[in-house]
Write an enzyme that holds these catalytic residues in place. Structure first.
Site, PDB file in Angstrom:
ATOM      1  N   CYS A 107       0.919  -1.147   0.103  1.00 44.97           N
ATOM      2  CA  CYS A 107      -0.069  -0.001   0.034  1.00 44.97           C
ATOM      3  C   CYS A 107       0.934   1.304   0.020  1.00 44.97           C
ATOM      4  O   CYS A 107       1.600   1.516   0.978  1.00 44.97           O
ATOM      5  CB  CYS A 107      -0.849  -0.006   1.247  1.00 44.97           C
ATOM      6  SG  CYS A 107      -1.905   1.696   1.251  1.00 44.97           S
ATOM      7  N   CYS A 110      -0.578   4.406   2.327  1.00 40.77           N
ATOM      8  CA  CYS A 110      -0.715   4.282   3.680  1.00 40.77           C
ATOM      9  C   CYS A 110       0.027   3.193   4.167  1.00 40.77           C
ATOM     10  O   CYS A 110       1.015   2.936   3.770  1.00 40.77           O
ATOM     11  CB  CYS A 110      -2.061   4.791   4.335  1.00 40.77           C
ATOM     12  SG  CYS A 110      -3.422   4.076   3.471  1.00 40.77           S
ATOM     13  N   SER A 111      -0.637   2.256   4.763  1.00 39.40           N
ATOM     14  CA  SER A 111      -0.282   0.594   4.885  1.00 39.40           C
ATOM     15  C   SER A 111      -1.394  -0.210   4.957  1.00 39.40           C
ATOM     16  O   SER A 111      -1.558  -1.056   5.813  1.00 39.40           O
ATOM     17  CB  SER A 111       0.583   0.779   6.233  1.00 39.40           C
ATOM     18  OG  SER A 111       1.756   1.498   6.190  1.00 39.40           O
ATOM     19  N   CYS A 112      -2.533  -0.183   4.074  1.00 39.09           N
ATOM     20  CA  CYS A 112      -3.616  -0.979   3.926  1.00 39.09           C
ATOM     21  C   CYS A 112      -3.057  -2.464   4.006  1.00 39.09           C
ATOM     22  O   CYS A 112      -2.079  -2.838   3.270  1.00 39.09           O
ATOM     23  CB  CYS A 112      -4.407  -0.644   2.963  1.00 39.09           C
ATOM     24  SG  CYS A 112      -4.945   1.154   2.760  1.00 39.09           S
TER      25      CYS A 112
END
Lengths: 199, 222
Positions: A107, A110-112
């Site tokens: 991701c 962001c950091s999905c």
């Protein structure tokens, strides 16, 4: 000689102290319940983790009908094993590695991450290095994980820009034909399901 | 917005810390930030898009020098201020590490027994494929070139680039408008596959590709 106080920026307090103050204020306001926070932390530290995803992958390796349902509609199929929830990763897609195709997930924005199946992401997944480089130089990123792929293999990177969450189905290791689901699940690693490891 | 959060293809961040496997919350405060945010957003109606936008709106230097859960904290504090859950004076006290004087708001906090339900409940999620889709699988599309100061999930590295629709994921709410106004606008979401050479030039392996989930308004026919 001392500077006047006006010259000084206010230095924020230590982060742990600020978090505690915020939590206390919100609790007294009635917006949060500390017991609920404990339950959430306990859940993500002990109950939800890569073992969930590993069970899904092992089932798919051993059960062709399940595998076909999983690849067709993973959100529904993982519910058969009791996984899902509404927190994160309600809409899941499983992408299958096969000879000639290697998938990996990132991701960049962001950091999905598929929480319901893998728990919370490891530090490296959230690192700026992984977020920036996985899409533009996936092969050198993989090499840092010790994964060297032939130039003939397609590397397909999935950048999780929406609410779809991706899980990689690694290739089943050779010589595991006789193993049952529980034994197979032991072979499936978190990195394997993000696509930064081969099994 | 064209912020530092939009990192795809950037240089300079070094090698991947492959050994940083970590427990979910190496520091106890990180777990408290995670849980407070989750409990608040579920109780008050989550607007994850706004939450992401608030993190992206951090000054670039602060964004880059903050850890993951420090960014969550910054975003959560902005949301608490926006929603008026605490006053400016109360938030200033918190910033200094003090617990402010507060009055009960008569709010209903998320009860602990709900947590298991939220995490476990198999949803049997089905995509909503109703209505007309502008694009079909195998259509060639170009990601639009736009520079919005608001929230978007269209990364810079695909803008102006051509790819192929590989799946129609049905109608999903558009994060751009929800982050801005809270309104739900449903729009077709597609998975688009871009060849790595289209994105990164000749240095890329011609077999490689990158797939992104992009809303219909991010795309035009190519």
């Amino acid at each position: 000689m001392a500077h006047s106080h006006d010259d000084h920026h206010k230095v924020p307090a230590d982060v742990a102290l600020r978090v505690k103050a915020l939590e206390t204020a919100l609790t007294r306001r009635g917006y949060i319940n500390p017991d609920t926070l404990e339950a959430i932390i306990d859940t993500y530290e002990h109950k939800v983790g890569p073992q969930n995803g590993a069970r899904v992958i092992a089932r798919a390796w051993n059960d062709p009908d399940f595998k076909s349902r999983l690849l067709d509609n993973a959100s529904s199929a993982v519910g058969e094993l009791g996984f899902g929830g509404i927190i994160e990763g309600t809409d899941v897609t499983v992408v299958e590695n096969r000879p000639g195709l290697h998938n990996m997930v990132v991701c960049t924005l962001c950091s999905c991450y598929p929480w319901a199946l893998l728990g919370l992401p490891p530090g490296w997944y959230k690192s700026f290095a992984y977020r920036s480089r996985a899409v533009s130089e996936p092969r050198s990123v993989l090499a840092e994980f010790g994964v060297e792929l032939s130039p003939d293999v397609e590397v397909r990177v999935w950048d999780s820009t929406a609410e779809l969450r991706y899980l990689v189905m690694p290739q089943r290791p050779e010589g595991t034909e006789d193993q049952d689901e529980a034994a197979l699940a032991q072979l499936v690693t978190r990195n394997g399901m993000i696509g930064t490891a081969l099994l | 917005m064209d912020g530092v959060h939009d990192m795809g293809g950037m240089h300079g961040f070094g090698s991947v810390p492959v050994n940083d496997q970590g427990r979910p919350f190496p520091e106890p405060w990180e777990g408290r930030v995670f849980a407070t945010n989750l409990a608040l957003t579920v109780a008050l109606g989550a607007n994850l898009d706004r939450f992401r936008f608030l993190a992206e709106s951090m000054p670039p230097v602060a964004y880059l020098s903050s850890s993951y859960y420090e960014r969550w904290l910054a975003s959560m504090l902005s949301a608490v201020a926006e929603q008026g859950l605490l006053s400016g004076d109360q938030l200033a006290a918190i910033d200094a590490g003090h617990v402010p004087e507060v009055e009960p708001a008569g709010a209903e906090a998320l009860p602990p027994e709900i947590v298991q339900v939220l995490v476990d409940a198999p949803t049997g999620y089905q995509r909503d494929l109703g209505g007309k889709a502008a694009f079909q699988s195998r259509d060639r599309v170009r990601a639009r070139t736009r520079h919005s100061a608001g929230h978007t999930r269209l990364p810079r590295y695909v803008r102006g680039r051509c790819g192929e629709i590989i799946s129609d994921n049905g109608n999903q709410h558009l994060p751009d408008t929800r982050a801005e106004t809270g309104d739900i606008t449903m729009q077709r979401l597609y998975t688009v596959r871009f060849m790595a050479t289209e994105l990164w030039g000749e240095q890329a392996n011609p077999r490689d590709s990158v797939c992104l989930d992009l809303w219909e308004s991010y795309l035009e026919p190519a």
